[in-house]
Every structure is written in C-alpha cells, then in structure tokens.
Design a protein around this motif. Structure first.
Motif, PDB file in Angstrom:
ATOM      1  N   PHE A   1       0.864  -1.183   0.000  1.00  0.00           N
ATOM      2  CA  PHE A   1       0.000   0.000   0.000  1.00  0.00           C
ATOM      3  C   PHE A   1       0.899   1.231   0.000  1.00  0.00           C
ATOM      4  CE2 PHE A   1       0.957  -0.562   4.457  1.00  0.00           C
ATOM      5  CZ  PHE A   1       1.057   0.719   4.962  1.00  0.00           C
ATOM      6  N   ALA A   2       0.288   2.361  -0.281  1.00  0.00           N
ATOM      7  CA  ALA A   2       1.006   3.638  -0.212  1.00  0.00           C
ATOM      8  C   ALA A   2       0.160   4.638   0.552  1.00  0.00           C
ATOM      9  CB  ALA A   2       1.309   4.171  -1.605  1.00  0.00           C
ATOM     10  N   SER A   3       0.824   5.501   1.291  1.00  0.00           N
ATOM     11  CA  SER A   3       0.142   6.587   1.989  1.00  0.00           C
ATOM     12  C   SER A   3       0.886   7.875   1.670  1.00  0.00           C
ATOM     13  CB  SER A   3       0.125   6.344   3.498  1.00  0.00           C
ATOM     14  OG  SER A   3      -0.622   7.346   4.157  1.00  0.00           O
ATOM     15  N   ILE A   4       0.175   8.861   1.176  1.00  0.00           N
ATOM     16  CA  ILE A   4       0.801  10.102   0.712  1.00  0.00           C
ATOM     17  C   ILE A   4       0.867  11.106   1.853  1.00  0.00           C
ATOM     18  CG2 ILE A   4       0.684  11.976  -0.968  1.00  0.00           C
ATOM     19  CD1 ILE A   4      -1.024  10.083  -2.724  1.00  0.00           C
ATOM     20  N   GLY A   5       2.071  11.527   2.183  1.00  0.00           N
ATOM     21  CA  GLY A   5       2.263  12.573   3.182  1.00  0.00           C
ATOM     22  C   GLY A   5       2.308  13.914   2.470  1.00  0.00           C
ATOM     23  N   THR A   6       1.183  14.589   2.390  1.00  0.00           N
ATOM     24  CA  THR A   6       1.102  15.791   1.553  1.00  0.00           C
ATOM     25  C   THR A   6       1.918  16.960   2.095  1.00  0.00           C
ATOM     26  OG1 THR A   6      -0.988  16.339   2.675  1.00  0.00           O
ATOM     27  CG2 THR A   6      -1.122  15.227   0.528  1.00  0.00           C
ATOM     28  N   ASN A   7       2.195  16.994   3.401  1.00  0.00           N
ATOM     29  CA  ASN A   7       2.992  18.103   3.934  1.00  0.00           C
ATOM     30  C   ASN A   7       4.394  18.092   3.324  1.00  0.00           C
ATOM     31  OD1 ASN A   7       0.714  18.281   5.480  1.00  0.00           O
ATOM     32  ND2 ASN A   7       1.728  17.968   7.442  1.00  0.00           N
ATOM     33  N   ASP A   8       5.061  16.941   3.410  1.00  0.00           N
ATOM     34  CA  ASP A   8       6.409  16.858   2.848  1.00  0.00           C
ATOM     35  C   ASP A   8       6.386  16.808   1.327  1.00  0.00           C
ATOM     36  OD1 ASP A   8       8.521  17.074   4.710  1.00  0.00           O
ATOM     37  OD2 ASP A   8       8.007  15.137   5.573  1.00  0.00           O
ATOM     38  N   LEU A   9       5.407  16.140   0.737  1.00  0.00           N
ATOM     39  CA  LEU A   9       5.345  16.104  -0.723  1.00  0.00           C
ATOM     40  C   LEU A   9       5.225  17.513  -1.285  1.00  0.00           C
ATOM     41  CD1 LEU A   9       5.256  14.419  -3.304  1.00  0.00           C
ATOM     42  CD2 LEU A   9       2.758  14.321  -3.061  1.00  0.00           C
ATOM     43  N   THR A  10       4.438  18.353  -0.634  1.00  0.00           N
ATOM     44  CA  THR A  10       4.311  19.744  -1.077  1.00  0.00           C
ATOM     45  C   THR A  10       5.631  20.484  -0.889  1.00  0.00           C
ATOM     46  OG1 THR A  10       1.975  19.731  -0.468  1.00  0.00           O
ATOM     47  CG2 THR A  10       2.999  21.871  -0.805  1.00  0.00           C
ATOM     48  N   GLN A  11       6.270  20.268   0.265  1.00  0.00           N
ATOM     49  CA  GLN A  11       7.546  20.933   0.538  1.00  0.00           C
ATOM     50  C   GLN A  11       8.583  20.621  -0.539  1.00  0.00           C
ATOM     51  OE1 GLN A  11      10.345  21.329   4.343  1.00  0.00           O
ATOM     52  NE2 GLN A  11      10.036  19.181   3.823  1.00  0.00           N
ATOM     53  N   TYR A  12       8.720  19.364  -0.877  1.00  0.00           N
ATOM     54  CA  TYR A  12       9.756  18.973  -1.830  1.00  0.00           C
ATOM     55  C   TYR A  12       9.372  19.302  -3.264  1.00  0.00           C
ATOM     56  CZ  TYR A  12      11.958  16.612   2.092  1.00  0.00           C
ATOM     57  OH  TYR A  12      12.563  16.346   3.300  1.00  0.00           O
ATOM     58  N   THR A  13       8.093  19.266  -3.578  1.00  0.00           N
ATOM     59  CA  THR A  13       7.660  19.624  -4.923  1.00  0.00           C
ATOM     60  C   THR A  13       7.860  21.107  -5.194  1.00  0.00           C
ATOM     61  OG1 THR A  13       5.996  17.865  -4.899  1.00  0.00           O
ATOM     62  CG2 THR A  13       5.702  19.609  -6.522  1.00  0.00           C
ATOM     63  N   MET A  14       7.519  21.925  -4.205  1.00  0.00           N
ATOM     64  CA  MET A  14       7.581  23.380  -4.381  1.00  0.00           C
ATOM     65  C   MET A  14       8.919  23.969  -3.940  1.00  0.00           C
ATOM     66  SD  MET A  14       4.696  23.712  -5.727  1.00  0.00           S
ATOM     67  CE  MET A  14       4.771  25.486  -5.922  1.00  0.00           C
ATOM     68  N   ALA A  15       9.845  23.143  -3.448  1.00  0.00           N
ATOM     69  CA  ALA A  15      11.134  23.632  -2.949  1.00  0.00           C
ATOM     70  C   ALA A  15      10.927  24.764  -1.949  1.00  0.00           C
ATOM     71  CB  ALA A  15      12.023  24.105  -4.107  1.00  0.00           C
ATOM     72  N   ALA A  16       9.957  24.559  -1.031  1.00  0.00           N
ATOM     73  CA  ALA A  16       9.598  25.572  -0.046  1.00  0.00           C
ATOM     74  C   ALA A  16       9.520  24.926   1.325  1.00  0.00           C
ATOM     75  CB  ALA A  16       8.255  26.213  -0.403  1.00  0.00           C
ATOM     76  N   ASP A  17      10.432  25.316   2.212  1.00  0.00           N
ATOM     77  CA  ASP A  17      10.488  24.758   3.561  1.00  0.00           C
ATOM     78  C   ASP A  17       9.133  24.889   4.238  1.00  0.00           C
ATOM     79  OD1 ASP A  17      10.970  24.250   6.296  1.00  0.00           O
ATOM     80  OD2 ASP A  17      13.044  24.909   6.114  1.00  0.00           O
ATOM     81  N   ARG A  18       8.558  23.783   4.660  1.00  0.00           N
ATOM     82  CA  ARG A  18       7.216  23.775   5.237  1.00  0.00           C
ATOM     83  C   ARG A  18       7.131  24.520   6.552  1.00  0.00           C
ATOM     84  NH1 ARG A  18       6.457  17.604   7.445  1.00  0.00           N
ATOM     85  NH2 ARG A  18       4.851  18.580   8.706  1.00  0.00           N
ATOM     86  N   LEU A  19       8.266  24.821   7.169  1.00  0.00           N
ATOM     87  CA  LEU A  19       8.271  25.492   8.463  1.00  0.00           C
ATOM     88  C   LEU A  19       8.789  26.920   8.383  1.00  0.00           C
ATOM     89  CD1 LEU A  19       9.664  22.494  10.512  1.00  0.00           C
ATOM     90  CD2 LEU A  19       7.285  23.200  10.278  1.00  0.00           C
ATOM     91  N   LEU A  20       8.968  27.428   7.177  1.00  0.00           N
ATOM     92  CA  LEU A  20       9.529  28.762   7.000  1.00  0.00           C
ATOM     93  C   LEU A  20       8.432  29.716   6.562  1.00  0.00           C
ATOM     94  CD1 LEU A  20      12.240  30.223   7.178  1.00  0.00           C
ATOM     95  CD2 LEU A  20      12.614  29.707   4.773  1.00  0.00           C
ATOM     96  N   GLY A  21       8.128  30.674   7.423  1.00  0.00           N
ATOM     97  CA  GLY A  21       7.011  31.573   7.165  1.00  0.00           C
ATOM     98  C   GLY A  21       7.134  32.381   5.883  1.00  0.00           C
ATOM     99  N   THR A  22       8.358  32.698   5.475  1.00  0.00           N
ATOM    100  CA  THR A  22       8.536  33.540   4.298  1.00  0.00           C
ATOM    101  C   THR A  22       8.111  32.856   3.004  1.00  0.00           C
ATOM    102  OG1 THR A  22      10.844  32.805   4.208  1.00  0.00           O
ATOM    103  CG2 THR A  22      10.396  34.910   5.299  1.00  0.00           C
ATOM    104  N   VAL A  23       8.002  31.531   3.014  1.00  0.00           N
ATOM    105  CA  VAL A  23       7.557  30.820   1.813  1.00  0.00           C
ATOM    106  C   VAL A  23       6.278  30.026   2.089  1.00  0.00           C
ATOM    107  CG1 VAL A  23       9.825  30.698   0.738  1.00  0.00           C
ATOM    108  CG2 VAL A  23       9.134  28.898   2.326  1.00  0.00           C
ATOM    109  N   ALA A  24       5.537  30.443   3.127  1.00  0.00           N
ATOM    110  CA  ALA A  24       4.324  29.705   3.497  1.00  0.00           C
ATOM    111  C   ALA A  24       3.307  29.684   2.368  1.00  0.00           C
ATOM    112  CB  ALA A  24       3.707  30.327   4.756  1.00  0.00           C
ATOM    113  N   GLY A  25       3.299  30.734   1.543  1.00  0.00           N
ATOM    114  CA  GLY A  25       2.348  30.787   0.444  1.00  0.00           C
ATOM    115  C   GLY A  25       2.549  29.685  -0.578  1.00  0.00           C
TER     116      GLY A  25
END
Length: 553
Positions: A427-451
């Motif tokens: 089975f697979a389970s998608i972790g969208t928080n990290d998948l978004t971070q790595y896809t968008m090259a935007a640190d998920r915990l950095l407010g300046t790139v929260a958008g």
C-alpha cells in the motif's frame, strides 16, 4: 469587505475583533546596576519559572500541543542557553538583555539551518519573550482575556498561545502570517477552532470591528451586511446539525466507500478518535517513544505501547509509521552528524538503514503487538525515494513478522515511479505536507515561503494523481495522511485523483464526512480535473468552487 487567506477546516464564526498585543520591545543595552551575581540569580530563576510554566501548560493542553510545549520547556531549561545568559550577565549585562541576546543568537543560528531547526528558532522567540516578561514582572505577551467571546487577530500565534486558547472566549483566529501546515493551523484544526491564516491585510482590522470568519471560503468578511450575517448564521446552524448527526462510515453519495481514519501521535488519543468517528488509524507516529531519549526503547517497551494502541481498534485498520528520524526529529542514537541541509539529508528510511538495529527492534515489537490483538496492522516506511528502498523495507518487515508493509510517498521521486514502488509495497500513503515541501522547494516550516506550501497546487495534485492511478492499476490502496486530507473540499478532489482513504486530525472527520456525501465519483473526478487544469493553488481552489456550482455534464 472580504479579506482572503487560507482557511483551516470549514468552520464559521461571527464576533468582534480583538487584536493581540505586540511583543515586548528589545531591552536596553545599558549595564546593570546590580551585581553580576544578583543578575544571574534573577536570570536563572526566570528561566526555571518559564520552563515550569510551559511544562504545566503542556500537561493541561494534552495532544499535539503537549509535545510542542514540552519542547519549549526544554529550551528554557537548556543548560547551554543558561550558560550563554550567565556569561553575558557576568560581563555586566542586565538579565533581560542577556536573555534577549542569548536566545537571539541561537535563533539566528538555527534559522539558517532550515527544517526542524528553523521551527525551533521561531519557538525560541516566544520563550525569550516569556522569560523577559517574568523578569519584568508583567504578563507574557499573549492572548487577551476580555471576558466575552471575540475573534483573535494576531500576526501569528506561538505554540504556547494556540495550545491553551480559551475556546469559551476565542470564537475564531485570524493571523497575518502562517500557512496551512503552520503550528497555528495544525493546532487549530486539532482543537476544532475556526481559523483563517495568512491574511496579509488582517492588521487593518481594528478592535471592536464585527467580522465573519469563514474558513470554508478562506475569507474574513469585515463590516458584514445583514444578508451576509444571515447566510453565516444559517451555515453555522447547518454545521451544528451535521455534527450532531449519527456517525456513519465515510462514503460518497453513490456509496463509494472512503474510510476516514485518524492521525495519532500516541495511544492516549485513541478513545477520542473513536468517539469522533475514526474508522481506524491512517497514521500512527511512533516518534514519541524515541524523542528526548539518549537510547532507543527496547522491544518490550515498544510492544506494550503498540498493544495499547491496537487494542483500541479491534478488527480495524491501524497504519503505523516506523520511526521518522532526522531533519525535524534529530536523534543522537540514529544520526548525530551535523548536516547543512537536514531536510535533504539522512532522514526517514535512510536514517533507519544507517541504524538498522533500531528498525529491527521496532518491527519486531510491532509484529509481537499484532499477534496479541485483533487489529489489522499495516506498517509503512517514511521518506522512501527509490524502488530499492521499498524492497529493502518490505523484505525486512516480512522477515520480522509484519504481514502488510507499505511506504509513505513524500518525495516527487516516489510519486513519479509509484507504479514500480507499488509493484513491491502492499500500500502507499501520501504525506502531503512533505510532498508539497519537496515539490515546491519551499520549507514547510519557513514563514517567508508559506504561500508556496499549499497542497492545492496543481503540481502537487498531479503527483498525487500519479500515485492514485498506480494504485488503481495495481489493485492496492492509496491513502493520504497529510493535512490536505482534513480540508473538506480538497478531500473530494483527492478521491477524484484516485485516493482510497483519508487520514486526519480526528476533529476534522465530521466536516470531511459531510463534504464527501455531497458528491458522487463522477463529481469528484470532475472537480479533480478542474483543479489540475489551474495555474496555481489559489486558482485551483477557485476553479473547484466554480465547478461545484456548475451542473454536471
């Protein structure tokens, strides 16, 4: 007037605005009139009192908030920070100035490291404020308490403030900063608090202004008209009726089953998850057993905790993620090397392979726990990026007695080769928080790139669709366990992309269940196509809302 941001959940609230006070100003650089020893006594006592206060708040708050606040308490009690404060005091600084400089120095150091350390840097500012408030004998900057319900408007909320909000007074929260995966958003969702974050113009609101906070529509309506107020009150009543309705399994209107599962960080939340309608567990984070320890827990220590969890879900699916160490959860007994970019370093399955005895013990404990209970245990590896990593984990898990072994899809690499990954994983389970971070090259915990940290982005959705299609072709389940699953409208889009189950904070289950019942599979696929055709995250949201209003073809 409508102000736009990112809604957390689908709640609505009406009330007067009360703005959160600005933080304490930077203390003077003048030398102290007291002796260095007296100043150090003041500083030491303030650090200890702050640590005790944060620990007490954590014990009261429970849940995810408890972990966050305990981490802050450890910062206030950190011996190295205490030494930094003492050194500055002995050089003639006031305790206030010494605390400010010591914490600021650590904050700047950690901010440059990104990931988990950047998040801790933001928390350092809050701890510094609390220590200095104690020294000054004034209340720590925080949430006001006017004695009546209000809408809190703030630049952002610290974990300590969010975790201990008085929900009898705070009807809703609006923040200038933050994104859908910020601490404020995650804790607000856990507490079923109406919130809209990242409202850039929110600071234009004045104390006393009446507003409608509409998380479902990502808006804050200032000076609402009578018609807008009537509509909001009607929708509030509808939501209350939905919450009171009998709990049923998650499904689309045509009967297509979509199991709604819980994300849990410890077995303590199991009973509440069941009460709120969780049909099982889609993500059990095991880090709580390992964090703040100088050694890995034994097989027996782990087994007892896993048994406690599995016993709460007899006959139901429980998906456990093995230790996700590294990056935002560094552990000395797994990997204590300093890394310039830990989010791209030795984390997840990579770290576990480097410390295989830790992984073997955990898998052994899980297999033993399953043998003692009737739950349907599934175990998954974090941060898989290659077919070879998938094979390594599946083979080892099966060798040690795990019947169902899967992977988390958190990297674009795993999503793009999902067909090959799912030829091995069960089975697979998608972790969208990290998948978004790595896809968008935007640190998920950095407010300046929260958008940019927004799972509605078509690039992220396209990757989710790749995994969904691979799962359908292989006849294997594909879940989502990131924060995206808790967005009621995005949940429908995810099902349209081929996702077969959704896992979220238990408090979000009722809203997601009600949303799914409004659409059949054809609707879900139509909304997914509308989102994929958009240019960006905001456009995808808007396109789906327009498609919702349009008649089906």
């Amino acid at each position: 007037m409508q102000l736009r941001g990112t809604g957390v959940g689908a709640g609505i609230a009406i009330g007067p605005v009360l703005r959160m006070a600005d933080p304490l100003p930077e203390p003077s650089e003048l030398t102290s009139d007291r002796s260095p020893q007296d100043e150090w006594v003041r500083g030491r006592e303030a650090l200890a009192a702050t640590a005790a206060d944060l620990a007490a708040r954590g014990a009261t708050a429970g849940g995810t908030a408890k972990d966050v606040l305990e981490a802050q308490a450890l910062m206030a009690a950190d011996p190295s920070l205490g030494t930094e404060v003492e050194n500055r005091v002995m050089a003639g600084a006031t305790a206030e100035r010494a605390v400010f400089e010591a914490f600021a120095g650590y904050r700047d150091l950690l901010t440059g490291m990104g990931g988990y350390l950047a998040e801790r840097a933001a928390d350092l500012d809050d701890v510094s404020q609390r220590v200095r408030a104690h020294l000054a004998g004034v209340p720590a900057p925080g949430v006001p308490s006017p004695g009546h319900p209000f809408v809190l408007v703030a630049r952002d909320l610290s974990p300590a403030d969010t975790a201990t909000l008085d929900l009898a007074q705070v009807s809703a929260v609006v923040t200038v900063d933050g994104g859908p995966t910020s601490h404020t958003a995650i804790l607000a969702r856990e507490k079923s608090l109406v919130a809209v974050v990242g409202v850039a113009s929110a600071w234009s609101l004045a104390d006393g202004d009446r507003v409608i906070v509409d998380a479902g529509r990502d808006t804050v309506v200032a000076a609402p008209t009578p018609d807008e107020l009537t509509d909001a009150e009607h929708r509030i009543a509808e939501r209350a009726a939905t919450a009171a309705a009998p709990i049923e399994p998650g499904r689309l209107s045509d009967g297509t089953p979509v199991p709604l599962l819980a994300n849990l960080g410890s077995a303590d939340g199991a009973a509440e998850a069941v009460r709120l309608g969780a049909e099982g567990v889609g993500l059990f984070r095991t880090e709580f057993l390992f964090l703040d320890a100088d050694r890995a827990p034994t097989v027996d220590e782990q087994r007892s905790e896993y048994v406690r969890l599995l016993e709460a879900f007899p006959g139901r699916k429980v998906v456990v993620r093995v230790l996700d160490a590294g990056a935002d959860k560094p552990l000395s007994f797994v990997n204590d090397d300093a890394e310039p970019n830990p989010a791209l370093g030795l984390r997840g399955i990579r770290a576990l392979r480097a410390a295989e005895p830790v992984l073997r013990d955990q898998l052994t404990a899980l297999a033993q726990a399953e043998a003692e209970t009737s739950a349907e245990l599934q175990v998954m590896a974090p941060m898989v990026a290659t077919v070879e990593e998938t094979r390594y984990f599946a083979d080892l898990a099966h060798e040690l007695g795990i019947r169902v072994a899967g992977v988390m899809v958190e990297t674009p690499a795993a999503a793009l080769i999902a067909d090959r990954v799912l030829a091995i994983a069960e089975f697979a389970s998608i972790g969208t928080n990290d998948l978004t971070q790595y896809t968008m090259a935007a640190d998920r915990l950095l407010g300046t790139v929260a958008g940019l940290q927004d799972p509605w982005h078509p690039a992220v959705l396209r990757l989710i669709g790749e995994v969904g299609a691979a799962g359908a072709k292989a006849g294997k389940s594909v879940g989502v366990c990131g924060e995206a699953a808790a967005d009621p409208l995005l949940a429908v889009v995810l099902v349209g992309l081929g996702v077969t189950s959704l896992s979220m904070s238990p408090s979000a289950i009722a809203d997601v269940r009600a949303s799914l019942l409004g659409y059949d599979r054809a609707d879900a696929e139509r909304l997914a196509r509308a989102a994929l055709a958009a240019e960006g995250a905001a456009e995808a949201r808007q396109a789906v809302r327009i498609a919702v209003e349009a008649p089906s073809a």
